[in-house]
Design an enzyme around this catalytic site. Structure first.
Site, mmCIF file in Angstrom:
data_model
loop_
_atom_site.group_PDB
_atom_site.id
_atom_site.type_symbol
_atom_site.label_atom_id
_atom_site.label_comp_id
_atom_site.label_asym_id
_atom_site.label_seq_id
_atom_site.Cartn_x
_atom_site.Cartn_y
_atom_site.Cartn_z
ATOM 1 N N ASP A 56 46.201 -27.213 17.818
ATOM 2 C CA ASP A 56 46.960 -26.233 18.605
ATOM 3 C C ASP A 56 48.019 -25.560 17.725
ATOM 4 O OD1 ASP A 56 48.699 -28.349 18.447
ATOM 5 O OD2 ASP A 56 49.015 -28.557 20.612
ATOM 6 N N SER A 57 48.067 -25.965 16.432
ATOM 7 C CA SER A 57 48.834 -25.191 15.448
ATOM 8 C C SER A 57 48.349 -23.751 15.415
ATOM 9 C CB SER A 57 48.713 -25.823 14.053
ATOM 10 O OG SER A 57 47.361 -26.032 13.718
ATOM 11 N N ASP A 95 41.978 -30.013 19.606
ATOM 12 C CA ASP A 95 43.243 -30.425 20.221
ATOM 13 C C ASP A 95 43.239 -30.151 21.719
ATOM 14 O OD1 ASP A 95 45.459 -31.686 19.161
ATOM 15 O OD2 ASP A 95 46.099 -29.926 18.018
ATOM 16 N N LYS A 124 41.784 -34.556 20.553
ATOM 17 C CA LYS A 124 43.051 -35.154 20.115
ATOM 18 C C LYS A 124 44.127 -34.861 21.142
ATOM 19 C CE LYS A 124 45.656 -33.399 16.540
ATOM 20 N NZ LYS A 124 46.960 -33.074 17.186
ATOM 21 N N GLU A 126 48.427 -35.771 22.141
ATOM 22 C CA GLU A 126 49.700 -36.331 21.688
ATOM 23 C C GLU A 126 50.065 -37.447 22.654
ATOM 24 O OE1 GLU A 126 52.530 -33.176 20.927
ATOM 25 O OE2 GLU A 126 51.086 -32.124 19.658
ATOM 26 N N GLU A 193 52.209 -38.143 12.444
ATOM 27 C CA GLU A 193 52.872 -36.972 11.841
ATOM 28 C C GLU A 193 54.339 -37.283 11.547
ATOM 29 O OE1 GLU A 193 52.129 -33.230 13.793
ATOM 30 O OE2 GLU A 193 53.597 -32.175 12.545
HETATM 31 O O1 KIV Z 1 47.773 -28.782 15.632
HETATM 32 C C1 KIV Z 1 47.601 -29.230 14.491
HETATM 33 O O2 KIV Z 1 47.196 -28.531 13.563
HETATM 34 C C2 KIV Z 1 47.890 -30.633 14.271
HETATM 35 C C3 KIV Z 1 48.028 -31.056 12.844
HETATM 36 C C4 KIV Z 1 49.387 -30.696 12.388
HETATM 37 C C5 KIV Z 1 47.705 -32.462 12.645
HETATM 38 O O3 KIV Z 1 48.062 -31.380 15.175
#
Ligand code: KIV
Length: 276
Positions: A56-57, A95, A124, A126, A193
């Site tokens: 989600d970056s 994510d 993924k 959090e 992280e």
């Molecule tokens: O969203 C993302 O790119 C991440 C990485 C920083 C691991 O969670």
């Protein structure tokens, strides 16, 4: 027998949860990166990346937001679908965006969308103790899960910024216990992280599943970075753990290959990329 190999290249067996586990057990560092489109997916796959995250970056590096909070499930599905078309070998993780997993049923519904519409092989989220029930629910439905601990960017407004986590021994212990609990709930990978080296080391030593770090030091099972950071595309200040792999390289693909080599040889992260 029907095997995954028949659907992809016989010459290049695709990475899966079992092969990631084997890399951990063999002491082979796992090289991971983010990607958001098919062209870069092709490049990172050809460079030998083991695992690709549609993070989600993307809210920050693609969409130009200040945080990952505005990213939607539709956004991640769109980018995951594009990335999946470029991959042959690498394992694809997507994510789960902010508030897309606020209860087990919502999490299941959105994880299924990321897999069926996006082509993700793992999701993924959090996590902390509040996500244990969610991870159990996903695992019960045979969905592969990566649990993201330490600095959780979706909580940035509550944390008051992107800060190193787990420096205080009580907090470090809580992160370690959460990592164990999430593994026991069914998480197949833990991503850490921005934590001190020693905490990364102790979590890796206490877990059976692979531990992938970003700013978590050299002692974890693998490394992940944001693609645009290693290619020096990111404007403004970059986090301490980032290394610019475009230095001394003539092309993005060579820079990604250099990143893979540095992770596999354990030349990255160096002390200047680590937190104590
Ligand atoms: O969203 C993302 O790119 C991440 C990485 C920083 C691991 O969670």
């Amino acid at each position: 027998m029907y095997t995954q190999l028949e659907q992809r290249s016989m010459a290049v067996p695709p990475v899966n949860v079992a092969s990631l586990m084997k890399m951990k057990n063999d002491g082979e560092a796992i090289a991971c990166i983010t990607a958001y489109d098919a062209s870069f997916a092709l490049a990172v796959d050809q460079a030998g990346i083991d695992m690709v995250l549609v993070g989600d970056s993307l809210g920050m590096v693609i969409q130009g937001h200040d945080t990952t909070v505005p990213v939607t499930v539709e956004d991640v599905i769109y980018h995951t679908r594009n990335v999946s078309r470029g991959l042959q070998r690498a394992f694809l993780v997507a994510d789960m965006p902010f508030m897309s997993y606020s209860d087990p049923n919502q999490a299941l519904e959105n994880a299924v969308r990321l897999m069926q519409e996006g082509g993700a092989m793992m999701v993924k989220l959090e996590g902390g103790e509040d996500q244990i029930a969610i991870v159990k629910h996903l695992a019960r439905h045979d969905i592969a899960v990566c649990a993201h601990l330490g600095l959780k960017p979706q909580s940035v407004h509550k944390l008051g910024g992107f800060k190193v986590q787990g420096r205080d021994p009580k907090e470090a212990n809580k992160i370690l216990n959460n990592a164990k609990a999430l593994q026991d709930a069914g998480a197949d990978i833990v991503l850490l992280e921005c934590v001190p080296n020693e905490l990364g080391k102790s979590i890796k030593e206490n877990l059976d599943v692979p531990v992938i770090g970003i700013g978590a030091g050299p002692f974890v099972d693998g490394q992940i970075l944001v693609l645009y950071d290693i290619l020096d595309i990111t404007q403004g200040s970059t986090p301490k753990f980032v290394r610019n792999f475009m230095l001394d390289q003539t092309s993005p693909i060579n820079a990604i290959k250099s990143y893979v080599r540095a992770v596999k040889n354990k030349d990255y992260p160096a002390p200047e990329h680590c937190f104590s």
